[in-house]
Write an enzyme that holds these catalytic residues in place. Structure first.
Site, PDB file in Angstrom:
ATOM      1  N   TYR A  77       0.811  -1.213   0.000  1.00 17.28           N
ATOM      2  CA  TYR A  77       0.000   0.000   0.000  1.00 17.28           C
ATOM      3  C   TYR A  77       0.847   1.267   0.000  1.00 17.28           C
ATOM      4  O   TYR A  77       0.501   2.253  -0.660  1.00 17.28           O
ATOM      5  CB  TYR A  77      -1.016  -0.028   1.151  1.00 17.28           C
ATOM      6  CG  TYR A  77      -0.537   0.449   2.494  1.00 17.28           C
ATOM      7  CD1 TYR A  77      -0.699   1.771   2.872  1.00 17.28           C
ATOM      8  CD2 TYR A  77       0.048  -0.427   3.399  1.00 17.28           C
ATOM      9  CE1 TYR A  77      -0.279   2.220   4.116  1.00 17.28           C
ATOM     10  CE2 TYR A  77       0.469   0.007   4.637  1.00 17.28           C
ATOM     11  CZ  TYR A  77       0.308   1.331   5.003  1.00 17.28           C
ATOM     12  OH  TYR A  77       0.726   1.760   6.225  1.00 17.28           O
ATOM     13  N   VAL A  78       2.002   1.280   0.691  1.00 19.72           N
ATOM     14  CA  VAL A  78       2.851   2.477   0.678  1.00 19.72           C
ATOM     15  C   VAL A  78       3.467   2.679  -0.697  1.00 19.72           C
ATOM     16  O   VAL A  78       3.415   3.772  -1.267  1.00 19.72           O
ATOM     17  CB  VAL A  78       3.965   2.373   1.739  1.00 19.72           C
ATOM     18  CG1 VAL A  78       4.941   3.543   1.609  1.00 19.72           C
ATOM     19  CG2 VAL A  78       3.354   2.365   3.135  1.00 19.72           C
ATOM     20  N   ASP A  94       8.690  -5.020  -8.115  1.00 20.14           N
ATOM     21  CA  ASP A  94       8.193  -5.992  -7.136  1.00 20.14           C
ATOM     22  C   ASP A  94       8.477  -7.388  -7.658  1.00 20.14           C
ATOM     23  O   ASP A  94       8.621  -7.587  -8.882  1.00 20.14           O
ATOM     24  CB  ASP A  94       6.689  -5.802  -6.901  1.00 20.14           C
ATOM     25  CG  ASP A  94       6.238  -6.318  -5.539  1.00 20.14           C
ATOM     26  OD1 ASP A  94       5.904  -5.504  -4.662  1.00 20.14           O
ATOM     27  OD2 ASP A  94       6.237  -7.551  -5.347  1.00 20.14           O
ATOM     28  N   THR A 154       8.794  -5.110   6.231  1.00 16.78           N
ATOM     29  CA  THR A 154       9.688  -5.540   7.317  1.00 16.78           C
ATOM     30  C   THR A 154       8.812  -6.079   8.448  1.00 16.78           C
ATOM     31  O   THR A 154       8.680  -5.449   9.499  1.00 16.78           O
ATOM     32  CB  THR A 154      10.565  -4.378   7.832  1.00 16.78           C
ATOM     33  OG1 THR A 154       9.720  -3.248   8.138  1.00 16.78           O
ATOM     34  CG2 THR A 154      11.586  -3.970   6.791  1.00 16.78           C
ATOM     35  N   GLU A 200      -3.496   3.097   6.247  1.00 19.25           N
ATOM     36  CA  GLU A 200      -4.295   2.302   5.320  1.00 19.25           C
ATOM     37  C   GLU A 200      -5.734   2.795   5.354  1.00 19.25           C
ATOM     38  O   GLU A 200      -6.328   2.969   6.411  1.00 19.25           O
ATOM     39  CB  GLU A 200      -4.220   0.826   5.689  1.00 19.25           C
ATOM     40  CG  GLU A 200      -2.841   0.236   5.488  1.00 19.25           C
ATOM     41  CD  GLU A 200      -2.840  -1.277   5.607  1.00 19.25           C
ATOM     42  OE1 GLU A 200      -3.690  -1.914   4.938  1.00 19.25           O
ATOM     43  OE2 GLU A 200      -2.013  -1.809   6.346  1.00 19.25           O
ATOM     44  N   HIS A 231       1.093   6.423  19.189  1.00 20.32           N
ATOM     45  CA  HIS A 231      -0.291   6.206  18.724  1.00 20.32           C
ATOM     46  C   HIS A 231      -0.917   5.032  19.472  1.00 20.32           C
ATOM     47  O   HIS A 231      -2.075   5.105  19.921  1.00 20.32           O
ATOM     48  CB  HIS A 231      -0.307   5.940  17.218  1.00 20.32           C
ATOM     49  CG  HIS A 231       0.269   7.066  16.408  1.00 20.32           C
ATOM     50  ND1 HIS A 231       0.669   6.910  15.101  1.00 20.32           N
ATOM     51  CD2 HIS A 231       0.528   8.360  16.729  1.00 20.32           C
ATOM     52  CE1 HIS A 231       1.147   8.054  14.652  1.00 20.32           C
ATOM     53  NE2 HIS A 231       1.078   8.941  15.619  1.00 20.32           N
ATOM     54  N   TYR A 275       5.301  17.985  28.617  1.00 25.21           N
ATOM     55  CA  TYR A 275       5.710  16.713  29.222  1.00 25.21           C
ATOM     56  C   TYR A 275       6.354  15.736  28.239  1.00 25.21           C
ATOM     57  O   TYR A 275       6.595  14.581  28.590  1.00 25.21           O
ATOM     58  CB  TYR A 275       4.536  16.013  29.918  1.00 25.21           C
ATOM     59  CG  TYR A 275       3.819  16.879  30.920  1.00 25.21           C
ATOM     60  CD1 TYR A 275       4.507  17.486  31.960  1.00 25.21           C
ATOM     61  CD2 TYR A 275       2.450  17.107  30.823  1.00 25.21           C
ATOM     62  CE1 TYR A 275       3.860  18.287  32.875  1.00 25.21           C
ATOM     63  CE2 TYR A 275       1.785  17.917  31.739  1.00 25.21           C
ATOM     64  CZ  TYR A 275       2.504  18.509  32.769  1.00 25.21           C
ATOM     65  OH  TYR A 275       1.862  19.304  33.672  1.00 25.21           O
ATOM     66  N   CYS A 285       0.926  15.494  43.271  1.00 31.25           N
ATOM     67  CA  CYS A 285      -0.272  15.140  42.494  1.00 31.25           C
ATOM     68  C   CYS A 285      -0.135  13.830  41.723  1.00 31.25           C
ATOM     69  O   CYS A 285      -0.910  12.897  41.919  1.00 31.25           O
ATOM     70  CB  CYS A 285      -0.625  16.273  41.529  1.00 31.25           C
ATOM     71  SG  CYS A 285      -1.107  17.807  42.343  1.00 31.25           S
ATOM     72  N   ARG A 305       7.814  16.929  48.321  1.00 29.65           N
ATOM     73  CA  ARG A 305       6.998  15.717  48.435  1.00 29.65           C
ATOM     74  C   ARG A 305       7.162  14.824  47.208  1.00 29.65           C
ATOM     75  O   ARG A 305       6.928  15.240  46.095  1.00 29.65           O
ATOM     76  CB  ARG A 305       5.521  16.097  48.625  1.00 29.65           C
ATOM     77  CG  ARG A 305       5.211  16.669  49.990  1.00 29.65           C
ATOM     78  CD  ARG A 305       3.792  17.179  50.060  1.00 29.65           C
ATOM     79  NE  ARG A 305       3.592  18.351  49.210  1.00 29.65           N
ATOM     80  CZ  ARG A 305       2.406  18.958  49.042  1.00 29.65           C
ATOM     81  NH1 ARG A 305       1.327  18.482  49.629  1.00 29.65           N
ATOM     82  NH2 ARG A 305       2.315  20.024  48.272  1.00 29.65           N
TER      83      ARG A 305
END
Length: 438
Positions: A10-11, A30, A86, A161, A217, A257, A268, A331
């Site tokens: 697909y890529v 291919d 891969t 995809e 993700h 972060y 916290c 703390r």
């Protein structure tokens, strides 16, 4: 531009169609003859929205050809995009068989070329693969050196995809990892028109960034799903909760972060994570990712202890003790935990923290430090210069302009420095700290 694309999944297939649409001459390569026959007939080998009409159009334009001959493709193109698979091996490692075989064929082809050829790996590859594994194969096959007779680079793809054409035309950014300017400029010619930032970086960083993106993700999906499981057990609407979470673009959906550093602490995050995991256990809800955050955080502290003790030095200076710059809150500070462990190992500590004054500590903050480091008064030193000069190992846990100036002035070349806040990357002390660095 003349482009060869190796691997028509697909890529590769989407890239072939989009590049041909944009006016480039494209050779698709291919080993699967069925894929080649489909493309030659103007049909798509992958199910993607818009690909049926697009493939028919670009093949009819005459700008697309296909072959199984890798040498022919390299000799008749300026740039090769490598999109072979891969997949995972049985043990979880990356199966690089296809890309290794292709690297050997490319080396033989490049040997026959008189002009530099650009090889762009787009397949997801373990960091170090391009430079440590593929480059030697291509150099051996071609008899040429990377940067002279050919150029290797890595360009991660971000095609999902089902929406690949849209993602191709509007990517989040274009990232190219390369060691020379020539391939970067050629890829700018190909992709510089896209409506996004074009970023060049090292090959290894580009390889690792693709893993980092996919892991992030997966992390986000898992976070939302674990939150939903707990919400359901507590009678809370998870869609409302996550919608509210996503409204915060200052801390939640932002760069906040996401800078590497030391372990988190404070009043916290640790207590709320513990409460969350307790709630989950109480309601028989499995949240392995959230439950693993605190142990992972502790591992960061353990690694710092190991690195300091491995120096064999006994005089350690702390620049900072509170859980973050600009506060006297001790703390659950990971620096306090680090100090406590080092004291237990017989290490002599001296501590400079401009915000921490024993006479001002109150309530829970005072109780915490009295339990964990009861003799802190003997460790605190109001003179940052003295702390730096008397230490064999420096632990940098705070970053302010005055601290950076002091480090730039007094840090010695023979000192080990464990930099927990990224001060070393700043120009004020660049090249002045050696040995241990985070």
């Amino acid at each position: 531009m003349k482009i060869s694309i190796f691997g028509l999944g697909y890529v590769g297939a989407v890239s072939l169609a989009c590049l041909a649409r944009d006016g480039h001459e494209v050779i698709g390569v291919d080993i699967d003859q069925t894929k080649l026959d489909l493309i030659r007939d103007g049909k798509t080998p992958v199910v993607e929205e818009g690909m049926v009409d697009l493939m028919k159009s670009v093949v009819a334009s005459g700008r697309v050809s296909v072959t199984t001959d890798a040498v022919h493709a390299v000799l008749n193109s300026d740039i090769s995009l490598v999109c072979v698979g891969t997949p995972s091996a049985a043990n979880g490692s990356q199966d690089q068989g296809a890309v290794l075989r292709l690297a050997d064929s490319m080396g033989q082809a490049i040997r026959e070329k008189s002009t530099p050829h650009v090889v762009v790996f787009r397949s997801t590859l373990v960091p170090g693969t391009v430079e440590d594994v593929l480059r030697p194969i291509i150099e051996a096959g071609s008899g040429k050196k990377d940067g002279e007779g050919f150029h290797l680079c890595f360009q991660p793809e971000f095609l999902r995809e089902g929406s690949s054409i849209r993602d191709y035309d509007k990517p989040p950014f274009t990232v190219v990892g390369a060691n020379h300017a020539y391939p970067i400029e050629r890829l700018k010619e190909l992709f510089g028109h896209l409506p996004c930032k074009f970023l060049d970086t090292s090959v290894r960083s580009a390889e690792m960034m693709k893993y980092c993106c996919n892991n992030f993700h997966a992390l986000k999906i898992t976070f939302a799903n674990e939150t939903a499981r707990l919400c359901e057990a507590l009678g809370v609407n998870p869609f409302e909760v996550m919608d509210l979470v996503c409204q915060d673009t200052q801390l939640n959906i932002s760069r906040a972060y996401l800078m590497p550093g030391f372990a988190f602490g404070g009043s916290c995050l640790p207590k709320d994570l513990r409460a969350t995991t307790y709630l989950a256990k109480k309601h028989d809800v499995e949240i392995p990712m959230l439950a693993g955050i605190m142990p992972s955080n502790r591992n960061h502290v353990d690694l710092a202890i190991e690195r300091i003790l491995a120096t064999g030095k006994r005089k350690v200076g702390f620049i900072g003790l509170s859980f973050k710059t600009g506060t006297d809150d001790l703390r659950e500070s990971p620096l306090v935990t680090l100090a406590e462990q080092l004291i237990g190992k017989g290490v002599h500590l001296s501590v400079y923290d401009p915000e921490v004054h024993l006479s001002r500590l109150l309530g829970a903050n005072k109780s915490f430090i009295e339990r964990h480091v009861p003799h802190i008064g003997e460790l605190l030193n109001a003179d940052v210069e003295e702390v730096i000069k008397s230490s064999e190992v420096l632990v940098l846990g705070l970053s302010t302009p005055s601290i950076q100036d002091a480090l730039a002035t007094y840090v010695r070349d023979d000192q080990y420095v464990l930099d927990l806040v990224g001060i070393k990357s700043k120009a004020s002390i660049r090249g002045r700290v050696q040995g241990l660095c985070w």
